[in-house]
Scaffold this active site. Structure first.
Site, mmCIF file in Angstrom:
data_model
loop_
_atom_site.group_PDB
_atom_site.id
_atom_site.type_symbol
_atom_site.label_atom_id
_atom_site.label_comp_id
_atom_site.label_asym_id
_atom_site.label_seq_id
_atom_site.Cartn_x
_atom_site.Cartn_y
_atom_site.Cartn_z
ATOM 1 N N LYS A 197 33.118 26.579 42.278
ATOM 2 C CA LYS A 197 34.449 26.911 42.791
ATOM 3 C C LYS A 197 35.072 25.648 43.381
ATOM 4 C CE LYS A 197 33.147 31.660 44.025
ATOM 5 N NZ LYS A 197 34.078 32.419 43.169
ATOM 6 N N ARG A 208 28.931 40.618 38.140
ATOM 7 C CA ARG A 208 28.745 41.634 37.105
ATOM 8 C C ARG A 208 27.343 41.546 36.483
ATOM 9 N NH1 ARG A 208 33.736 39.335 33.806
ATOM 10 N NH2 ARG A 208 34.308 38.974 35.987
#
Length: 572
Positions: free
Chosen positions: A352, A429
């Protein structure tokens, strides 16, 4: 880019007193598991190194003990620090002589020689939501009179309105260093008995959550002085007693959720989160049991998707499973609540970076797990009959190292499906995939998963609304009905099957991201691949409402709606 969110961790034990009428006092035991009050118990040497990083040790914080009394008496005879009058915009209307039309405001203004009307005009107080004004008085039983605005006070937003009233009262009490407060609604005659019960419950919840402050990581903090709140004019008796008791139990779960999210990642590691789950189960061991799976046990279950995410971290993963079974043993519904549990998300090799990446807030990427554990704590106290609930969290960190998952790797989930990793920052996920397979294997009929899954959902719905994705209209309606009671905001989003085309891989069954467009939808479609077709399933993307950016703190989002959903299945 996946973006996270969460809730927060629990304090040392304390209790909230709910005194309902002179002859009835209910003590709600808020016995919080508190890893931050003592040195965290850890399971492996690596965890110790990371968990003590920075020498940070939380300071024990007690939840305020507040006695709530429900009374039917003349508010002008009340004696104490602050009399808070809740007024709507309609209540502030005046006649041709500039006198209040509302009987309670008219009575107060007469007692004060017109001071209330003058002050409200000077302060431009019109009863709008969020407005408040405080008058300091002499020669009356109460030292201050507060007007708290309710806005238009629509039935559809009543819970949020009355909770906001409680928060407003808490703010006024803090500012005035008040120890006792009374609350009266300027207009309560038109409310039904159920509406009065719900109003009193929401006011109590707002006051408790408003007065509480998470100061565990501050070198200095002020203790709130508020000790008692009298709610005047909304009734009394056993029904109200039970309603306030329920509110206190849910508040204890919300506060746990908040503190888990607020806890920094150098303190709240996957091992510490697992210890918190174990403490919840041991505290309510008459109805809760905990099973914490280590790496080897997860390997036996072939959880390659989950373990792939965890591979880079020095802190080992912990797979959490708390099971609630009702005291009478009879079960007519089996549910699962699955929460995303990334205690920190660096993004992995897809690190990030740049403005808006929120890497400094990635402690809240375990917001789904915080909601699940907060709900488990509340359910352990409420003990609903007829329902079995499995609370499941695949806890880990997404870090960077030579052992970490790389873009291009192919991993295999526990149901045998293969995933080409095209973005290591779409890791939540991957952990949820194996958690959902595990949940289905428990024989449940319905699954709700919560995750701070995508920045795309924040773009779509903003910071206050969670996205709901499900192929089941019935389950969507259940969550909608629960949220109407709690006041939390959800919006159903489409599960557009044609978008799955972007998730196909040339070398595996699927990739883990499908690009920027419709990112929240493709993430939900990915999760759907790991749910048994016979099981009703609903996914909640709570990346927005998990965190209050203005207050710079966790919200505890999801706990109250989950509890309400479980109770609805208990009574159905």
């Amino acid at each position: 880019m996946a973006v996270a969110a969460a809730a927060s961790l629990a304090v040392c034990s304390s209790s909230l007193l709910l005194r309902l009428h002179p002859s009835s006092i209910v003590r709600l035991s808020f016995s919080f598991p508190a890893p931050f009050c003592t040195t965290p118990r850890v399971r492996m040497a690596q965890t110790v190194t990371r968990a003590t990083l920075g020498l940070t040790k939380p300071v024990p914080v007690d939840i305020p003990q507040i006695a709530f009394s429900a009374k039917e008496s003349d508010f002008l005879e009340w004696k104490g620090d602050i009399l808070a009058v809740a007024v709507s915009e309609k209540d502030m209307s005046k006649d041709e002589d500039s006198k209040f039309k509302n009987p309670i405001l008219k009575k107060l203004d007469s007692q004060l020689g017109g001071l209330l009307g003058e002050a409200s005009a000077e302060e431009d107080f019109t009863g709008k939501a969020g407005q408040s004004t405080i008058l300091r008085l002499r020669d009356l039983g109460f030292r201050r009179l507060g007007l708290i605005g309710l806005g238009q006070c629509m039935p559809s937003t009543a819970t949020t309105t009355y909770r906001g009233l409680g928060e407003g009262v808490a703010a006024a009490a803090k500012a005035a260093q008040a120890s006792n407060v009374a609350i009266v609604l300027a207009s309560s005659e038109g409310l039904s008995e159920d509406s009065k019960l719900n109003a009193a419950s929401a006011i109590a919840s707002g006051t408790v959550l408003g007065i509480y402050e998470d100061s565990r990581f501050k070198s200095e903090s002020k203790k709130p002085l508020l000790k008692s709140v009298d709610i005047i004019g909304l009734g009394a008796g056993p029904k109200l007693e039970n309603k306030l008791k329920y509110a206190g139990e849910v508040c204890s779960g919300v506060i746990l959720g908040k503190e888990l999210v607020n806890a920094p990642p150098n303190v709240l590691t996957p091992g510490v989160l697992a210890d918190e789950a174990s403490k919840i189960a041991s505290t309510y061991n008459d109805v809760l049991t905990a099973n914490i799976l280590n790496v080897d046990q997860c390997k036996e279950l072939k959880m390659g998707s989950y373990l792939g995410v965890a591979a880079a971290s020095e802190n080992p993963p912990h797979f959490i499973h708390i099971c609630y079974k009702p005291p009478n043993g009879q079960v007519k519904a089996k549910l699962a609540i699955v929460g995303k549990g990334l205690t920190f998300d660096s993004g992995g090799y897809n690190l990030k970076t740049g403005p808006g990446c929120l890497i400094e807030l990635m402690k809240f990427d375990m917001g789904g797990s915080a909601a699940a554990l907060g709900a488990a704590k509340a359910i352990g106290q409420i003990k609903p009959p007829g329902v079995e609930v499995h609370f499941i969290v695949a806890a880990c960190e997404n870090m960077i190292s030579g052992t970490g998952m790389r873009p291009g790797d192919i991993i295999t989930a526990s149901n045998g499906k293969t995933i080409e990793v095209n973005n290591t920052d779409a890791e939540g996920r991957l952990t949820l995939a194996d958690a959902l397979v595990y949940a289905c294997n428990q024989g449940v009929e319905k699954i709700v998963d919560l995750a701070t899954l995508t920045g795309a959902c924040i773009v779509a719905l903003g910071p206050s609304i969670a996205g709901v994705f499900t192929p089941s209209d019935d389950l969507a309606n259940e969550i909608s009905a629960a949220s109407n009671i709690t006041g939390e905001k959800f919006w159903r989003m489409p599960l557009e099957e044609s978008y799955w085309e972007s998730m196909k891989s040339g070398v595996a069954d699927m990739v883990n991201t499908g690009g920027r467009q419709g990112g929240a939808i493709t993430a939900a479609l990915f999760l759907k691949q790991f749910v048994d077709e016979k099981v009703q399933w609903l996914h909640i993307d709570m990346a927005g409402p998990v965190w209050n950016d203005k207050k710079r703190t966790a919200t505890g989002f999801g706990v109250s709606t989950l509890v309400e959903w479980v109770l609805k299945n208990s009574s159905s």
